[in-house]
Design a protein around this motif. Sequence first.
Motif, PDB file in Angstrom:
ATOM      1  N   PRO A  41       0.834  -1.208   0.000  1.00 40.10           N
ATOM      2  CA  PRO A  41       0.000   0.000   0.000  1.00 40.10           C
ATOM      3  C   PRO A  41       0.869   1.258   0.000  1.00 40.10           C
ATOM      4  N   ALA A  42       0.431   2.275  -0.698  1.00 40.37           N
ATOM      5  CA  ALA A  42       1.221   3.499  -0.835  1.00 40.37           C
ATOM      6  C   ALA A  42       1.570   4.121   0.515  1.00 40.37           C
ATOM      7  N   GLY A  43       0.658   4.053   1.473  1.00 38.90           N
ATOM      8  CA  GLY A  43       0.900   4.705   2.758  1.00 38.90           C
ATOM      9  C   GLY A  43       1.438   3.793   3.842  1.00 38.90           C
ATOM     10  N   PHE A  44       1.793   2.559   3.498  1.00 35.69           N
ATOM     11  CA  PHE A  44       2.206   1.587   4.518  1.00 35.69           C
ATOM     12  C   PHE A  44       3.683   1.741   4.854  1.00 35.69           C
ATOM     13  N   ARG A  45       3.963   1.991   6.129  1.00 35.89           N
ATOM     14  CA  ARG A  45       5.340   2.144   6.605  1.00 35.89           C
ATOM     15  C   ARG A  45       5.616   1.121   7.686  1.00 35.89           C
ATOM     16  N   PHE A  46       6.814   0.560   7.674  1.00 36.42           N
ATOM     17  CA  PHE A  46       7.196  -0.379   8.727  1.00 36.42           C
ATOM     18  C   PHE A  46       8.705  -0.364   8.892  1.00 36.42           C
ATOM     19  N   ARG A  47       9.164  -0.856  10.040  1.00 33.20           N
ATOM     20  CA  ARG A  47      10.589  -1.006  10.280  1.00 33.20           C
ATOM     21  C   ARG A  47      10.989  -2.440   9.930  1.00 33.20           C
ATOM     22  N   SER A  48      12.117  -2.611   9.278  1.00 37.20           N
ATOM     23  CA  SER A  48      12.574  -3.963   8.937  1.00 37.20           C
ATOM     24  C   SER A  48      12.602  -4.815  10.199  1.00 37.20           C
ATOM     25  N   GLY A  49      11.995  -6.021  10.105  1.00 35.64           N
ATOM     26  CA  GLY A  49      11.926  -6.924  11.248  1.00 35.64           C
ATOM     27  C   GLY A  49      10.560  -6.978  11.899  1.00 35.64           C
ATOM     28  N   GLU A  50       9.670  -6.039  11.558  1.00 37.54           N
ATOM     29  CA  GLU A  50       8.340  -6.029  12.167  1.00 37.54           C
ATOM     30  C   GLU A  50       7.416  -7.047  11.487  1.00 37.54           C
ATOM     31  N   HIS A  93      -5.883 -22.181   3.650  1.00 37.43           N
ATOM     32  CA  HIS A  93      -6.382 -21.407   2.510  1.00 37.43           C
ATOM     33  C   HIS A  93      -5.252 -20.602   1.848  1.00 37.43           C
ATOM     34  N   LEU A  94      -4.381 -20.030   2.693  1.00 33.84           N
ATOM     35  CA  LEU A  94      -3.333 -19.153   2.180  1.00 33.84           C
ATOM     36  C   LEU A  94      -2.389 -19.895   1.238  1.00 33.84           C
ATOM     37  N   GLN A  95      -2.140 -21.168   1.498  1.00 34.56           N
ATOM     38  CA  GLN A  95      -1.215 -21.924   0.662  1.00 34.56           C
ATOM     39  C   GLN A  95      -1.725 -22.121  -0.763  1.00 34.56           C
ATOM     40  N   LYS A  96      -3.007 -21.816  -0.999  1.00 27.83           N
ATOM     41  CA  LYS A  96      -3.601 -21.988  -2.331  1.00 27.83           C
ATOM     42  C   LYS A  96      -3.613 -20.705  -3.156  1.00 27.83           C
ATOM     43  N   ILE A  97      -3.114 -19.612  -2.594  1.00 25.98           N
ATOM     44  CA  ILE A  97      -3.180 -18.342  -3.325  1.00 25.98           C
ATOM     45  C   ILE A  97      -2.362 -18.398  -4.612  1.00 25.98           C
ATOM     46  N   GLN A  98      -2.807 -17.582  -5.564  1.00 22.42           N
ATOM     47  CA  GLN A  98      -2.147 -17.466  -6.851  1.00 22.42           C
ATOM     48  C   GLN A  98      -2.054 -15.988  -7.215  1.00 22.42           C
ATOM     49  N   PRO A  99      -1.136 -15.624  -8.123  1.00 21.97           N
ATOM     50  CA  PRO A  99      -1.059 -14.228  -8.560  1.00 21.97           C
ATOM     51  C   PRO A  99      -2.426 -13.712  -8.992  1.00 21.97           C
ATOM     52  N   GLY A 100      -2.755 -12.523  -8.534  1.00 21.93           N
ATOM     53  CA  GLY A 100      -4.057 -11.924  -8.833  1.00 21.93           C
ATOM     54  C   GLY A 100      -5.031 -12.037  -7.679  1.00 21.93           C
ATOM     55  N   ASP A 101      -4.808 -12.960  -6.743  1.00 21.46           N
ATOM     56  CA  ASP A 101      -5.686 -13.089  -5.581  1.00 21.46           C
ATOM     57  C   ASP A 101      -5.472 -11.919  -4.625  1.00 21.46           C
ATOM     58  N   ILE A 102      -6.418 -11.743  -3.719  1.00 17.33           N
ATOM     59  CA  ILE A 102      -6.372 -10.651  -2.746  1.00 17.33           C
ATOM     60  C   ILE A 102      -6.023 -11.183  -1.354  1.00 17.33           C
ATOM     61  N   VAL A 103      -5.090 -10.503  -0.699  1.00 18.14           N
ATOM     62  CA  VAL A 103      -4.735 -10.797   0.691  1.00 18.14           C
ATOM     63  C   VAL A 103      -5.022  -9.548   1.516  1.00 18.14           C
ATOM     64  N   LEU A 104      -5.622  -9.738   2.668  1.00 16.97           N
ATOM     65  CA  LEU A 104      -5.923  -8.627   3.567  1.00 16.97           C
ATOM     66  C   LEU A 104      -4.746  -8.358   4.502  1.00 16.97           C
ATOM     67  N   MET A 105      -4.587  -7.113   4.906  1.00 20.27           N
ATOM     68  CA  MET A 105      -3.538  -6.770   5.871  1.00 20.27           C
ATOM     69  C   MET A 105      -3.995  -5.594   6.728  1.00 20.27           C
ATOM     70  N   ARG A 106      -3.935  -5.786   8.032  1.00 25.82           N
ATOM     71  CA  ARG A 106      -4.264  -4.677   8.934  1.00 25.82           C
ATOM     72  C   ARG A 106      -3.185  -3.605   8.818  1.00 25.82           C
ATOM     73  N   LYS A 107      -3.565  -2.384   9.166  1.00 25.69           N
ATOM     74  CA  LYS A 107      -2.732  -1.241   8.808  1.00 25.69           C
ATOM     75  C   LYS A 107      -1.549  -0.965   9.728  1.00 25.69           C
ATOM     76  N   LYS A 108      -1.519  -1.564  10.938  1.00 29.91           N
ATOM     77  CA  LYS A 108      -0.453  -1.221  11.871  1.00 29.91           C
ATOM     78  C   LYS A 108       0.523  -2.377  12.081  1.00 29.91           C
ATOM     79  N   PRO A 109       1.761  -2.246  11.611  1.00 32.45           N
ATOM     80  CA  PRO A 109       2.774  -3.269  11.882  1.00 32.45           C
ATOM     81  C   PRO A 109       3.354  -3.083  13.283  1.00 32.45           C
ATOM     82  N   THR A 110       3.952  -4.116  13.829  1.00 34.86           N
ATOM     83  CA  THR A 110       4.581  -4.013  15.151  1.00 34.86           C
ATOM     84  C   THR A 110       5.622  -5.113  15.263  1.00 34.86           C
ATOM     85  N   GLY A 111       6.255  -5.220  16.421  1.00 34.60           N
ATOM     86  CA  GLY A 111       7.238  -6.279  16.625  1.00 34.60           C
ATOM     87  C   GLY A 111       8.455  -5.802  17.380  1.00 34.60           C
TER      88      GLY A 111
END
Length: 270
Positions: A41-50, A93-111
């Motif tokens: 996502p254009a606005g997604f920021r994270f620190r390496s390792g999170e 389910h995730l192991q069956k994904i293929q290019p073009g499929d959609i994966v969801l991701m919450r907006k706040k990384p942490t770790g």
Amino acid sequence: MNAPARNEEFAESIPAGVYAETVLSVQHYTDRLFRFRMTRPAGFRFRSGEFAMIGLMVEGKPIYRAYSIASPSWDEELEFFSIKVPDGPLTSHLQKIQPGDIVLMRKKPTGTLVLDALTPGKRLYMFSTGTGIAPFASLIRDPETYEKFEEVILTHTCREVAELKYGLDLVEEIRNDEMLGEIVGDKLRLYSTVTRDDYPFQGRITDLIANGKLFADLGVPAFDPAVDRGMICGSAAMLKDTKELLEKAGLVEGANNKPGEFVIERAFVG
């Protein structure tokens, strides 16, 4: 729904406050391991390792699990390295994904496996088992890691030789990358071990630390709190045993709000 959906199938059902990203590539290593890359996502920021909470819509409901982001913070795409659990609520389910499929991701990384959580040192150990190598896949591709440490030792322990391929390929890619290869130079060392197959280096990493073989193989002195720092990510037993070994050597656990000499990631994938 028994398989991931395409964009048009659930554009209207994506939860509020969640990114919906497109799978770009998928690579299966074994019947237990795979990696995939997806749009960032254009606005997604994270620190390496999170890590981030990623998921899929399954039977009309979102299911999430914590996944370390395997790509570095500068990458234009997001990479993840995953196990395949036959009955896993998400990974089945995730192991069956293929290019073009959609994966969801919450907006706040942490770790906690971030450079900011460590006090300055000279040698950085990254201890991983299985898919626990994922956050280190991010960190060993981040130039900041090599600005802060003179030597980076990544250990990766798996049951079988085939399961080492992700880490071996990754280090080879870094060495062959014109920009990263120059930054990394000879600072990065990979120490791979297996517990079931024949291989030059065998055994649990905790046993190899305890009996001194790790240090002998690498030609480095035993842990020294003055210069050595550590990061740990893997199975629960490995986390516990490696933590005890580092503490026995005099290293103190740190966190984001109180940097120390080693840090542990306790988020699990399932």
